[in-house]
Design a protein around this motif. Sequence first.
Motif, PDB file in Angstrom:
ATOM      1  N   GLY A 138       4.795   2.628   3.720  1.00  0.00           N
ATOM      2  CA  GLY A 138       3.556   3.199   3.671  1.00  0.00           C
ATOM      3  C   GLY A 138       3.995   4.501   2.810  1.00  0.00           C
ATOM      4  O   GLY A 138       3.060   4.991   2.125  1.00  0.00           O
ATOM      5  N   TRP A 139       4.951   5.154   3.177  1.00  0.00           N
ATOM      6  CA  TRP A 139       5.666   6.340   2.779  1.00  0.00           C
ATOM      7  C   TRP A 139       6.064   5.986   1.104  1.00  0.00           C
ATOM      8  O   TRP A 139       5.862   6.889   0.314  1.00  0.00           O
ATOM      9  N   ILE A 140       6.567   4.907   1.031  1.00  0.00           N
ATOM     10  CA  ILE A 140       6.966   4.550  -0.285  1.00  0.00           C
ATOM     11  C   ILE A 140       5.685   4.371  -1.262  1.00  0.00           C
ATOM     12  O   ILE A 140       5.744   4.733  -2.451  1.00  0.00           O
ATOM     13  N   GLU A 141       4.600   3.781  -0.831  1.00  0.00           N
ATOM     14  CA  GLU A 141       3.336   3.545  -1.594  1.00  0.00           C
ATOM     15  C   GLU A 141       2.895   4.972  -1.998  1.00  0.00           C
ATOM     16  O   GLU A 141       2.234   5.033  -3.191  1.00  0.00           O
ATOM     17  N   ARG A 142       3.063   5.861  -1.270  1.00  0.00           N
ATOM     18  CA  ARG A 142       2.663   7.114  -1.471  1.00  0.00           C
ATOM     19  C   ARG A 142       3.469   7.986  -2.472  1.00  0.00           C
ATOM     20  O   ARG A 142       3.078   8.594  -3.418  1.00  0.00           O
ATOM     21  N   ASP A 143       4.704   7.968  -2.225  1.00  0.00           N
ATOM     22  CA  ASP A 143       5.700   8.561  -2.936  1.00  0.00           C
ATOM     23  C   ASP A 143       7.131   8.078  -2.741  1.00  0.00           C
ATOM     24  O   ASP A 143       7.470   8.197  -1.458  1.00  0.00           O
ATOM     25  N   ARG A 144       7.686   7.380  -3.667  1.00  0.00           N
ATOM     26  CA  ARG A 144       8.938   6.858  -3.463  1.00  0.00           C
ATOM     27  C   ARG A 144      10.142   7.618  -3.036  1.00  0.00           C
ATOM     28  O   ARG A 144      10.995   7.112  -2.130  1.00  0.00           O
ATOM     29  N   ARG A 145      10.105   9.014  -3.199  1.00  0.00           N
ATOM     30  CA  ARG A 145      11.080   9.822  -3.053  1.00  0.00           C
ATOM     31  C   ARG A 145      10.922   9.902  -1.470  1.00  0.00           C
ATOM     32  O   ARG A 145      12.075  10.167  -0.611  1.00  0.00           O
ATOM     33  N   ASP A 146       9.717  10.119  -0.840  1.00  0.00           N
ATOM     34  CA  ASP A 146       9.528  10.079   0.679  1.00  0.00           C
ATOM     35  C   ASP A 146      10.070   8.839   1.293  1.00  0.00           C
ATOM     36  O   ASP A 146      10.667   9.060   2.569  1.00  0.00           O
ATOM     37  N   GLY A 147       9.877   7.598   0.776  1.00  0.00           N
ATOM     38  CA  GLY A 147      10.468   6.379   1.211  1.00  0.00           C
ATOM     39  C   GLY A 147      11.755   6.413   1.473  1.00  0.00           C
ATOM     40  O   GLY A 147      12.477   5.853   2.397  1.00  0.00           O
TER      41      GLY A 147
END
Length: 411
Positions: free
Chosen positions: A355-364
């Motif tokens: 889910g974090w990757i979906e919002r921002d790959r850097r967070d994922g």
Amino acid sequence: MTSFGVPRDAFERRTRWLGGLAVFLMATTPLLGYLAPKQFAAVLSLVGLLAAPGLFRARPPVLPLFALALLVLWSLISLSWTPALPDPAKLKKFGAVESFTAIKLFLQLGLYGSAVVMLGQMSTRSARLAARVMLVSAGLLAVVTCIDGLLHAPIYQAVRKASGDPIRPDLAMVKVSMGTYPLVLLLWPCVRVLQASGIKGRRLLIAALFVLILIGAHVTGADAPVAALLLGGLTWLAVRLTGKPFARALIPIVSALFIFAPIIVLWGVQSGAFTWLHALVPPSWDHRLNIWAFAAERILVHPMRGWGIDASRTFGLAIPLHTHNAPLQIWLELGAFGAAMAAAFFAWILYGVLGWIERDRRDGAMAAAVVVSYLVVGALSFGVWQEWWLALGALAAIACGVAQKTGASPG
């Protein structure tokens, strides 16, 4: 502007307390990491206790906490058959809970969980301040650890001598190396904060932080942080490049490591792979191989229920205190059920990373790298129930939340 129906000014005021707790937590990191790493447990417990009143308004992540709750419940049940059961009469004495790991796990789940859940409710403004403190603290700890390690720990020895508790140079190097363990977990949140900042030369700062931690770990003989840095870095890069596919692949890989750990070790022994490794690795790793082989054989005796919480401590020189491998220790003490709950917990955490990757790959990429780093260290060092190491897991989760909020904010 509102946040979930709450006026933003009111929301910001409500999180000042949480922001203060986060700043306090990050500000203590250099001191604890360098001089008293075991006190991370006390500080996380204090933060969790002070943040706990807000739990009534929070929405905790149910599935991961449910898996941990079942794991802790099973550890309590295992007290009925563990050979490491302390004398129950000790419970009448103040502070005797230290002897009961299962009871400590119950308390830590509540306190550390409170810290993670509540500090995750911080506003962006509060998170931004905590992120700046985290950057400075991690940088300071990295510099001191690296310099003292390169000089063979004269600073640490001087501090201990001044406190009236001198220490041998070789032991001082081991103590200095402990600072690299929180650093390998905080590195990736720091990277994310720097990525989102407008600081000129931030790539150079990221590289410098990585190199300082790597050198500090290497010169102090901390092999596990070096491995965690490298594998965490590869994970970060792979998620940045591929996004969800690599993170999705991590879920079955991590789950399999927990589920099949004893089988993998037994195969290594029977196939001759361990014999081949014995001839190549240094003494400390040779000793680990012996411990893992012995633990895998003992797991076969009670594969379903395990030997009971803290049973690793009862096998004498064959297993000094713990197995130096989290999956094997969970299997040995809590059996298949415990291993399944641990696998489920990390699978759910990695599923959340998607889910974090979906919002921002850097967070994922940040979150995946932290999970892999924590698992690598856990697979090579420390007992899985050590309260300060569990506290560092909570600290890493809080740091990821702080970095994610900071990265999502403008500027």
